[in-house]
Design an enzyme around this catalytic site. Structure first.
Site, PDB file in Angstrom:
ATOM      1  N   ASP A   1       0.863  -0.671   0.108  1.00 55.46           N
ATOM      2  CA  ASP A   1      -0.229  -0.003   0.308  1.00 55.46           C
ATOM      3  C   ASP A   1       1.004   1.143  -0.051  1.00 55.46           C
ATOM      4  O   ASP A   1       0.405   2.445   0.105  1.00 55.46           O
ATOM      5  CB  ASP A   1      -0.898   0.522   1.075  1.00 55.46           C
ATOM      6  CG  ASP A   1      -2.066  -0.948   0.455  1.00 55.46           C
ATOM      7  OD1 ASP A   1      -2.285  -0.847  -0.658  1.00 55.46           O
ATOM      8  OD2 ASP A   1      -2.947  -1.899   2.203  1.00 55.46           O
TER       9      ASP A   1
ATOM     10  N   ASP B   1      -6.778  -3.912  -5.075  1.00 54.20           N
ATOM     11  CA  ASP B   1      -6.687  -2.597  -4.298  1.00 54.20           C
ATOM     12  C   ASP B   1      -5.143  -1.820  -5.687  1.00 54.20           C
ATOM     13  O   ASP B   1      -5.004  -0.260  -5.364  1.00 54.20           O
ATOM     14  CB  ASP B   1      -6.606  -2.294  -3.206  1.00 54.20           C
ATOM     15  CG  ASP B   1      -7.519  -3.567  -2.550  1.00 54.20           C
ATOM     16  OD1 ASP B   1      -7.703  -4.604  -3.206  1.00 54.20           O
ATOM     17  OD2 ASP B   1      -8.157  -3.583  -1.645  1.00 54.20           O
TER      18      ASP B   1
ATOM     19  N   GLY C   1      -9.365 -17.509  -7.812  1.00 52.20           N
ATOM     20  CA  GLY C   1      -9.548 -15.683  -6.948  1.00 52.20           C
ATOM     21  C   GLY C   1     -10.339 -15.869  -5.081  1.00 52.20           C
ATOM     22  O   GLY C   1     -10.645 -16.745  -5.451  1.00 52.20           O
TER      23      GLY C   1
ATOM     24  N   ARG D   1     -16.343  -1.757  -2.563  1.00 52.60           N
ATOM     25  CA  ARG D   1     -15.171  -1.459  -2.734  1.00 52.60           C
ATOM     26  C   ARG D   1     -14.328  -1.852  -4.240  1.00 52.60           C
ATOM     27  O   ARG D   1     -13.346  -0.879  -4.966  1.00 52.60           O
ATOM     28  CB  ARG D   1     -14.330  -0.619  -1.686  1.00 52.60           C
ATOM     29  CG  ARG D   1     -13.167   0.069  -1.811  1.00 52.60           C
ATOM     30  CD  ARG D   1     -12.921   1.115  -0.447  1.00 52.60           C
ATOM     31  NE  ARG D   1     -12.553   0.187   0.683  1.00 52.60           N
ATOM     32  CZ  ARG D   1     -12.867   0.082   1.622  1.00 52.60           C
ATOM     33  NH1 ARG D   1     -14.440   0.134   2.094  1.00 52.60           N
ATOM     34  NH2 ARG D   1     -13.014  -0.807   2.410  1.00 52.60           N
TER      35      ARG D   1
ATOM     36  N   TRP E   1     -12.327   0.122  -7.141  1.00 52.97           N
ATOM     37  CA  TRP E   1     -10.636  -0.082  -7.484  1.00 52.97           C
ATOM     38  C   TRP E   1     -10.125  -0.222  -9.035  1.00 52.97           C
ATOM     39  O   TRP E   1     -10.298   0.341  -9.457  1.00 52.97           O
ATOM     40  CB  TRP E   1      -9.896  -0.503  -6.479  1.00 52.97           C
ATOM     41  CG  TRP E   1     -10.000  -0.718  -4.493  1.00 52.97           C
ATOM     42  CD1 TRP E   1     -10.035  -1.138  -3.559  1.00 52.97           C
ATOM     43  CD2 TRP E   1      -9.693   0.699  -4.424  1.00 52.97           C
ATOM     44  NE1 TRP E   1      -9.785  -0.116  -2.612  1.00 52.97           N
ATOM     45  CE2 TRP E   1      -9.743   0.851  -2.534  1.00 52.97           C
ATOM     46  CE3 TRP E   1      -9.438   2.678  -4.524  1.00 52.97           C
ATOM     47  CZ2 TRP E   1      -9.882   1.888  -1.521  1.00 52.97           C
ATOM     48  CZ3 TRP E   1      -9.678   3.499  -3.581  1.00 52.97           C
ATOM     49  CH2 TRP E   1      -9.387   2.638  -2.409  1.00 52.97           C
TER      50      TRP E   1
ATOM     51  N   SER F   1     -14.258  -3.197   6.335  1.00 63.51           N
ATOM     52  CA  SER F   1     -14.625  -4.581   6.536  1.00 63.51           C
ATOM     53  C   SER F   1     -15.321  -4.871   7.111  1.00 63.51           C
ATOM     54  O   SER F   1     -15.342  -4.686   8.192  1.00 63.51           O
ATOM     55  CB  SER F   1     -12.990  -4.705   7.087  1.00 63.51           C
ATOM     56  OG  SER F   1     -13.085  -5.911   7.372  1.00 63.51           O
TER      57      SER F   1
HETATM   58  N1  GLY Z   1      -7.217  -1.029   0.393  1.00 63.29           N
HETATM   59  C1  GLY Z   1      -8.210  -1.660   1.646  1.00 63.29           C
HETATM   60  C2  GLY Z   1     -10.129  -1.293   1.036  1.00 63.29           C
HETATM   61  O1  GLY Z   1     -10.149  -0.607   0.156  1.00 63.29           O
HETATM   62  O2  GLY Z   1     -10.417  -1.453   2.389  1.00 63.29           O
END
Ligand code: GLY
Length: 394
Positions: A106, A166, A224, A238, A242, A354
């Site tokens: 990240d 992501d 996957g 999300r 992304w 999450s």
């Molecule tokens: N990259 C982790 C998220 O989007 O939560």
């Protein structure tokens, strides 16, 4: 070719210039108020009861708050934002020099909105150096067998041998590093990683996997798998967002029409799974009438992806992408944005970091809360609608 819509977008309201100005003014007031708490500290990834707490600069999300401050600076030209961020940049420099929590992919999320921006906006040398060091750390995670940047965990362990959607937002740091240094090694890895993502992460119906495992010996695709999404065969909202923004950025850098097609397929699936107000639930499995929480950040990320792609395509498509982005942002502004500080110290309510399910292997955090990237991408979308914007994402 193009996005094949069955949704009648005409029925939705669009944010106009006055709305953008008002939304930015509301947001900038909150950001200014927050400088007291978050100049010598980092902002937590998600709020608790709609209030962010301060924390150390040691999360994957720490770049979004300085990114948000830079956007406030660009729209207001108020030096108070620049001065605050130059303090943040010292902390990002220390983090990369001392290797504090950087053993993951990240680094683009961390160093593009904080330090590439600092360099672009103020020619801050510490910002430039930090971002190049971050690019070096990112390419150290490259796996040549399979051709991808490993997302998390110790390298070369079977359970970690995977990339995630992501990361399309992390590799723009590498394209930037090659342009900045003249060394092509960063771009080459970004290019191979983007291609591997393109070839594996999208299912037949245009939905996406969150994560994808490769076979370490042969480098061949394995399977996957979910991490933050509802299940292995659902589309985490999300992750899909992304994908929209990430494939737009890949198209910008690679200029290969396959990325444009991928963007269109992924966007089409996203739009066909939105509830009536255009703001997704946290997984696209859920729709109108669900009691599940929303993820407002996905709508803002998708809007930014559409606005990015609008700069890369013909006028007709560009007008369509801009108009949809304005409808998404209207809905966020009208129904989810914080209008004053008494409500929350965040900018946008109802994000989800999450949510725990039997399939989600991540801890439960930040459910139905403000999330720092949700605030950042809302500000980015408003900035793109307000002015010509030199992207922080390379
Ligand atoms: N990259 C982790 C998220 O989007 O939560």
């Amino acid at each position: 070719m193009g996005i094949n819509f069955t949704i009648n977008f005409e029925q939705y309201q669009t944010i106009d210039k006055q709305g953008v100005t008002q939304a930015l003014s509301d947001a900038i007031n909150i950001i200014k108020h927050n400088l007291t708490t978050f100049t010598h500290a980092s902002q937590m990834h998600s709020s608790v009861k709609n209030q962010y707490q301060a924390c150390k600069n040691d999360h994957w999300t720490s770049g979004f708050w300085p990114g948000t401050i830079w956007l406030a600076y660009e729209n207001s030209l108020d030096d108070v934002f620049k001065d605050s961020n130059l303090i943040q940049i010292q902390s990002f420099h220390q983090r990369i020099i001392n290797k504090v929590e950087i053993d993951h992919h990240d680094l683009g999320f961390l160093y593009s909105p904080s330090c590439v921006s600092a360099w672009k906006l103020t020619k801050n040398e510490q910002g430039r150096e930090s971002a190049i060091l971050a690019a070096d750390a990112l390419i150290a995670r490259y796996q040549s067998k399979g051709g991808f940047i490993q997302a998390w965990g110790a390298m070369n362990q079977l359970e970690n041998y995977r990339f995630i959607i992501d990361c399309l937002m992390n590799v723009p740091l590498l394209y930037w590093a090659s342009e900045e240094t003249g060394d092509d090694k960063y771009r080459q890895i970004a290019s191979v990683h983007s291609r591997t993502t393109l070839e594996n992460i999208i299912r037949e119906d245009g939905s996406t996997y969150h994560t994808f495992f490769m076979e370490p010996e042969s480098g061949k695709p394995l399977r996957g798998s979910a991490c933050q999404g509802f299940s292995d065969d659902s589309a985490w909202a999300r992750g899909q967002a992304w994908g929209i923004y990430g494939f737009a950025l890949a198209y910008k850098h690679e200029k290969d029409k396959e990325y444009l097609k991928a963007f269109e397929r992924v966007a089409e699936y996203f739009f066909h799974h939105l509830p009536d107000d255009l703001v997704p639930y946290w997984d696209l499995n859920f729709n109108n009438g669900s009691n599940e929480p929303r993820d407002t950040s996905s709508a803002s990320i998708a809007a930014c992806g559409l606005l990015e792609m609008a700069d890369l395509v013909d006028n007709e498509k560009a007008a369509l992408y801009r108009s949809i982005a304005k409808k998404l942002i209207y809905s966020i502004y009208n129904s989810y944005a914080v209008k004053n500080i008494d409500q929350s110290n965040g900018l946008v309510l109802h994000g989800t970091y999450s949510k725990k399910t039997p399939f989600n292997t991540c801890d439960e955090e930040g459910v139905d809360e403000c999330v720092s990237w949700g605030d950042y991408f809302y500000m980015e979308a408003l900035t793109r609608l307000n002015k010509d914007w030199d992207s922080y994402w390379g």
